[in-house]
Motif scaffolding. Structure first.
Motif, PDB file in Angstrom:
ATOM      1  N   UNK A  71       0.811  -1.221   0.000  1.00  0.00           N
ATOM      2  CA  UNK A  71       0.000   0.000   0.000  1.00  0.00           C
ATOM      3  C   UNK A  71       0.845   1.272   0.000  1.00  0.00           C
ATOM      4  N   UNK A  72       2.164   1.126  -0.029  1.00  0.00           N
ATOM      5  CA  UNK A  72       3.026   2.295  -0.167  1.00  0.00           C
ATOM      6  C   UNK A  72       3.890   2.639   1.023  1.00  0.00           C
ATOM      7  N   UNK A  73       3.765   1.927   2.131  1.00  0.00           N
ATOM      8  CA  UNK A  73       4.604   2.205   3.294  1.00  0.00           C
ATOM      9  C   UNK A  73       6.034   1.737   3.030  1.00  0.00           C
ATOM     10  N   UNK A  74       6.996   2.500   3.528  1.00  0.00           N
ATOM     11  CA  UNK A  74       8.399   2.088   3.462  1.00  0.00           C
ATOM     12  C   UNK A  74       8.701   1.212   4.668  1.00  0.00           C
ATOM     13  N   UNK A  75       9.229   0.013   4.433  1.00  0.00           N
ATOM     14  CA  UNK A  75       9.519  -0.914   5.526  1.00  0.00           C
ATOM     15  C   UNK A  75      10.979  -1.363   5.423  1.00  0.00           C
ATOM     16  N   UNK A  76      11.701  -1.187   6.528  1.00  0.00           N
ATOM     17  CA  UNK A  76      13.115  -1.545   6.585  1.00  0.00           C
ATOM     18  C   UNK A  76      13.302  -2.616   7.662  1.00  0.00           C
ATOM     19  N   UNK A  77      14.010  -3.668   7.311  1.00  0.00           N
ATOM     20  CA  UNK A  77      14.265  -4.757   8.248  1.00  0.00           C
ATOM     21  C   UNK A  77      15.759  -4.803   8.555  1.00  0.00           C
ATOM     22  N   UNK A  78      16.092  -4.689   9.830  1.00  0.00           N
ATOM     23  CA  UNK A  78      17.478  -4.742  10.294  1.00  0.00           C
ATOM     24  C   UNK A  78      17.641  -6.038  11.096  1.00  0.00           C
ATOM     25  N   UNK A  79      18.319  -7.042  10.543  1.00  0.00           N
ATOM     26  CA  UNK A  79      18.400  -8.345  11.220  1.00  0.00           C
ATOM     27  C   UNK A  79      19.073  -8.263  12.594  1.00  0.00           C
ATOM     28  N   UNK A  80      18.648  -9.178  13.481  1.00  0.00           N
ATOM     29  CA  UNK A  80      19.274  -9.318  14.788  1.00  0.00           C
ATOM     30  C   UNK A  80      20.010 -10.634  14.876  1.00  0.00           C
ATOM     31  N   UNK A  81      20.356 -11.033  16.076  1.00  0.00           N
ATOM     32  CA  UNK A  81      21.104 -12.284  16.230  1.00  0.00           C
ATOM     33  C   UNK A  81      20.228 -13.514  16.011  1.00  0.00           C
ATOM     34  N   UNK A  82      18.926 -13.425  16.306  1.00  0.00           N
ATOM     35  CA  UNK A  82      18.056 -14.580  16.109  1.00  0.00           C
ATOM     36  C   UNK A  82      17.647 -14.763  14.653  1.00  0.00           C
ATOM     37  N   UNK A  84      19.846 -13.709  12.115  1.00  0.00           N
ATOM     38  CA  UNK A  84      21.079 -13.257  11.479  1.00  0.00           C
ATOM     39  C   UNK A  84      21.276 -13.834  10.080  1.00  0.00           C
ATOM     40  N   UNK A  85      20.554 -14.909   9.728  1.00  0.00           N
ATOM     41  CA  UNK A  85      20.654 -15.447   8.373  1.00  0.00           C
ATOM     42  C   UNK A  85      20.254 -14.405   7.327  1.00  0.00           C
ATOM     43  N   UNK A  86      19.439 -13.433   7.727  1.00  0.00           N
ATOM     44  CA  UNK A  86      19.019 -12.383   6.797  1.00  0.00           C
ATOM     45  C   UNK A  86      20.149 -11.406   6.475  1.00  0.00           C
ATOM     46  N   UNK A  87      21.231 -11.458   7.251  1.00  0.00           N
ATOM     47  CA  UNK A  87      22.373 -10.584   6.964  1.00  0.00           C
ATOM     48  C   UNK A  87      23.086 -10.990   5.678  1.00  0.00           C
ATOM     49  N   UNK A  88      22.750 -12.155   5.172  1.00  0.00           N
ATOM     50  CA  UNK A  88      23.280 -12.567   3.869  1.00  0.00           C
ATOM     51  C   UNK A  88      22.529 -11.907   2.722  1.00  0.00           C
ATOM     52  N   UNK A  99      16.169  -4.976   3.355  1.00  0.00           N
ATOM     53  CA  UNK A  99      17.023  -5.508   4.418  1.00  0.00           C
ATOM     54  C   UNK A  99      18.275  -4.643   4.518  1.00  0.00           C
ATOM     55  N   UNK A 100      18.544  -4.107   5.714  1.00  0.00           N
ATOM     56  CA  UNK A 100      19.692  -3.238   5.967  1.00  0.00           C
ATOM     57  C   UNK A 100      20.460  -3.728   7.181  1.00  0.00           C
TER      58      UNK A 100
END
Length: 267
Positions: A71-82, A84-88, A99-100
């Motif tokens: 719907x147009x919202x800006x969404x930013x995901x900053x991975x944590x330790x649980x 952390x696979x998203x840091x790839x 993903x940042x």
């Protein structure tokens, strides 16, 4: 109600302790132009250790966030330790969610904040992961016990009570760790020239001034069910959604009791 920005962290989707239904209520109640998901959104540790647990409510949370992005919202995901696979996948987009590793956030009043999960400033997570995993298992047991204690309390109308939050407040080492964590993150923000830091990780919600630097911790959606919102003035405020929901339930019960009383008086 609509805010300019909403910050959420430590949702821990994939665990029994995740309060997904309360989070869905929150997401349905509030809208924002931007959302920052500040780490530990998915708990890959628990999924890897005990297998896949994904109730419909957890899927509904993901779908609600994707719908907001659509719907147009800006969404930013900053991975944590649980998660952390998203840091790839730094720099990639999933259904409109970017993903940042960290984020720079400027409030409408001009103040600049660094947004980070915060686990990189936790010496246990960084240098003794086995100890972090051991603590995570103890935390799971405490949440399991907490669920059963609250079921018993509900039998005589008792309010929800967090055993894990109480334990952290009582144990001196835990209190000292939280205090040191706050000092380290605000010092890092000061070195970077920021006016404040927005983080998660330790499940201890707060918005406070630390010697001229604003320390903001969004809390979690396991114990306290809290979020941080940016008001039109640029000020960051903490919302205790579990408390709000509890007060709303109390108002409903009070109205029903008054209605029954009036009905009895008219008989």
């Amino acid at each position: 109600m609509k805010y300019r920005t909403i910050f959420l962290s430590d949702i821990h989707l994939g665990t029994p302790g995740c309060q997904a239904e309360l989070l869905l209520d929150f997401l349905n109640t509030y809208e924002a132009e931007s959302y920052y998901l500040v780490g530990d959104i998915i708990d890959a540790w628990r999924i890897k250790r005990k297998g896949f647990l994904w109730p419909q409510a957890h899927n509904d949370v993901v779908q609600a966030l994707l719908a907001k992005a659509h719907d147009g919202a800006s969404i930013y995901l900053i991975p944590g330790n649980h998660d952390e696979f998203l840091r790839s996948y730094l720099g990639t987009h999933f259904g409109g969610i970017e993903v940042l590793s960290t984020a720079d956030f400027t409030a409408s009043d001009g103040k600049r904040y660094v947004v980070t999960h915060g686990d990189q400033f936790d010496s246990v997570v960084m240098h003794a992961k086995w100890l972090a995993h051991l603590g995570d298992r103890a935390y799971d047991f405490m949440l399991w016990l907490n669920t059963r204690l609250n079921r018993a309390r509900s039998l005589w109308g008792g309010q929800y009570w967090s055993l894990s939050k109480w334990a952290k407040q009582q144990v001196k080492k835990a209190v000292n760790f939280i205090s040191e964590y706050e000092k380290v993150l605000t010092a890092e923000a000061r070195r970077g020239g920021y006016d404040g830091v927005i983080c998660g990780h330790i499940h201890s919600a707060a918005v406070r001034d630390m010697n001229g630097v604003t320390y903001v911790n969004t809390g979690d959606w396991v114990e306290s069910c809290t979020a941080v919102v940016e008001l039109n003035s640029g000020r960051l405020a903490l919302i205790d959604w579990e408390r709000s929901a509890r007060e709303a339930r109390h108002r409903v019960r009070t109205r029903r009791a008054r209605t029954r009383q009036k009905q009895l008086e008219n008989v």
